[in-house]
Design a protein around this motif. Structure first.
Motif, PDB file in Angstrom:
ATOM      1  N   CYS A   1      31.144  10.878  13.364  1.00 63.09           N
ATOM      2  CA  CYS A   1      31.376  12.041  12.815  1.00 63.09           C
ATOM      3  C   CYS A   1      30.754  13.373  13.450  1.00 63.09           C
ATOM      4  O   CYS A   1      30.159  14.705  12.493  1.00 63.09           O
ATOM      5  CB  CYS A   1      29.649  10.997  11.647  1.00 63.09           C
ATOM      6  N   ASN A   2      30.686  13.193  14.729  1.00 63.95           N
ATOM      7  CA  ASN A   2      30.057  14.537  15.246  1.00 63.95           C
ATOM      8  C   ASN A   2      28.932  14.554  15.314  1.00 63.95           C
ATOM      9  O   ASN A   2      28.364  16.058  15.595  1.00 63.95           O
ATOM     10  CB  ASN A   2      31.047  16.124  15.479  1.00 63.95           C
ATOM     11  N   ASP A   3      28.358  14.148  14.617  1.00 64.78           N
ATOM     12  CA  ASP A   3      26.268  14.087  14.265  1.00 64.78           C
ATOM     13  C   ASP A   3      26.110  13.718  15.704  1.00 64.78           C
ATOM     14  O   ASP A   3      25.885  12.797  16.563  1.00 64.78           O
ATOM     15  CB  ASP A   3      25.642  12.804  13.560  1.00 64.78           C
ATOM     16  N   ARG A   4      24.577  15.059  16.250  1.00 66.95           N
ATOM     17  CA  ARG A   4      23.851  14.875  17.002  1.00 66.95           C
ATOM     18  C   ARG A   4      22.833  14.148  17.543  1.00 66.95           C
ATOM     19  O   ARG A   4      21.896  13.769  18.615  1.00 66.95           O
ATOM     20  CB  ARG A   4      24.002  15.924  18.194  1.00 66.95           C
ATOM     21  N   THR A   5      22.021  13.908  15.779  1.00 70.27           N
ATOM     22  CA  THR A   5      20.453  13.983  15.884  1.00 70.27           C
ATOM     23  C   THR A   5      20.683  12.173  15.747  1.00 70.27           C
ATOM     24  O   THR A   5      18.927  11.960  15.883  1.00 70.27           O
ATOM     25  CB  THR A   5      20.050  14.918  14.989  1.00 70.27           C
ATOM     26  N   GLY A   6      21.433  11.413  15.583  1.00 71.14           N
ATOM     27  CA  GLY A   6      21.203  10.171  15.449  1.00 71.14           C
ATOM     28  C   GLY A   6      21.491   9.477  16.147  1.00 71.14           C
ATOM     29  O   GLY A   6      22.058   8.042  16.204  1.00 71.14           O
ATOM     30  N   ILE A   7      21.756   9.755  17.243  1.00 73.89           N
ATOM     31  CA  ILE A   7      22.145   9.150  18.404  1.00 73.89           C
ATOM     32  C   ILE A   7      21.524   7.575  19.418  1.00 73.89           C
ATOM     33  O   ILE A   7      20.442   8.374  19.220  1.00 73.89           O
ATOM     34  CB  ILE A   7      23.140   9.034  19.345  1.00 73.89           C
ATOM     35  N   THR A   8      21.358   6.742  19.146  1.00 72.29           N
ATOM     36  CA  THR A   8      20.153   5.614  19.491  1.00 72.29           C
ATOM     37  C   THR A   8      20.444   4.518  20.472  1.00 72.29           C
ATOM     38  O   THR A   8      22.228   4.460  20.472  1.00 72.29           O
ATOM     39  CB  THR A   8      18.952   4.649  18.362  1.00 72.29           C
ATOM     40  N   ILE A   9      20.004   3.812  21.602  1.00 71.40           N
ATOM     41  CA  ILE A   9      20.906   2.803  22.032  1.00 71.40           C
ATOM     42  C   ILE A   9      20.354   2.155  21.251  1.00 71.40           C
ATOM     43  O   ILE A   9      19.665   1.181  20.297  1.00 71.40           O
ATOM     44  CB  ILE A   9      19.411   2.341  22.943  1.00 71.40           C
ATOM     45  N   ASP A  10      21.254   0.579  21.163  1.00 76.77           N
ATOM     46  CA  ASP A  10      21.361  -0.247  20.482  1.00 76.77           C
ATOM     47  C   ASP A  10      20.741  -1.030  20.472  1.00 76.77           C
ATOM     48  O   ASP A  10      21.464  -1.749  21.946  1.00 76.77           O
ATOM     49  CB  ASP A  10      23.081  -1.013  19.965  1.00 76.77           C
ATOM     50  N   MET A  11      19.426  -1.482  20.120  1.00 75.04           N
ATOM     51  CA  MET A  11      19.000  -2.915  20.494  1.00 75.04           C
ATOM     52  C   MET A  11      18.974  -4.378  19.200  1.00 75.04           C
ATOM     53  O   MET A  11      19.527  -4.105  18.541  1.00 75.04           O
ATOM     54  CB  MET A  11      16.953  -2.361  19.501  1.00 75.04           C
ATOM     55  N   HIS A  12      19.441  -4.797  20.243  1.00 74.48           N
ATOM     56  CA  HIS A  12      19.493  -6.515  19.645  1.00 74.48           C
ATOM     57  C   HIS A  12      18.000  -7.645  20.586  1.00 74.48           C
ATOM     58  O   HIS A  12      17.421  -7.039  20.970  1.00 74.48           O
ATOM     59  CB  HIS A  12      20.725  -7.238  21.111  1.00 74.48           C
ATOM     60  N   SER A  13      17.603  -8.235  19.887  1.00 75.00           N
ATOM     61  CA  SER A  13      17.217  -9.427  20.116  1.00 75.00           C
ATOM     62  C   SER A  13      17.035  -9.714  21.625  1.00 75.00           C
ATOM     63  O   SER A  13      16.531 -10.393  21.839  1.00 75.00           O
ATOM     64  CB  SER A  13      16.771 -11.605  19.305  1.00 75.00           C
ATOM     65  N   ASP A  14      17.944 -10.209  21.788  1.00 75.88           N
ATOM     66  CA  ASP A  14      18.272 -10.469  23.785  1.00 75.88           C
ATOM     67  C   ASP A  14      18.211  -9.034  24.411  1.00 75.88           C
ATOM     68  O   ASP A  14      18.325  -9.671  25.693  1.00 75.88           O
ATOM     69  CB  ASP A  14      19.707 -11.089  23.150  1.00 75.88           C
ATOM     70  N   GLY A  15      17.529  -8.193  24.361  1.00 71.98           N
ATOM     71  CA  GLY A  15      17.267  -7.053  25.119  1.00 71.98           C
ATOM     72  C   GLY A  15      18.465  -6.065  24.640  1.00 71.98           C
ATOM     73  O   GLY A  15      18.644  -6.043  23.832  1.00 71.98           O
TER      74      GLY A  15
END
Length: 50
Positions: free
Chosen positions: A6-20
């Protein structure tokens, strides 16, 4: 960094999981895309948004 879908620059995060987390696994909170940023390019991990 911008989302490859979608070419959005504001909503990019590191994907977090329960195991790290993986430092190169990124998620767009706008469209839900999940990808890995590598030297060779982008590897899209979820096909539902493509």
């Amino acid at each position: 960094m911008k989302c490859p879908i979608c070419n959005d620059r504001t909503g990019i995060t590191i994907d977090m999981h329960s195991d790290g987390y993986a430092d190169n696994l990124l998620e767009c909170t706008t469209c839900g895309a999940i990808w890995i940023q590598e030297l060779e390019g982008i590897v899209l991990l979820n096909k539902k948004v493509a």
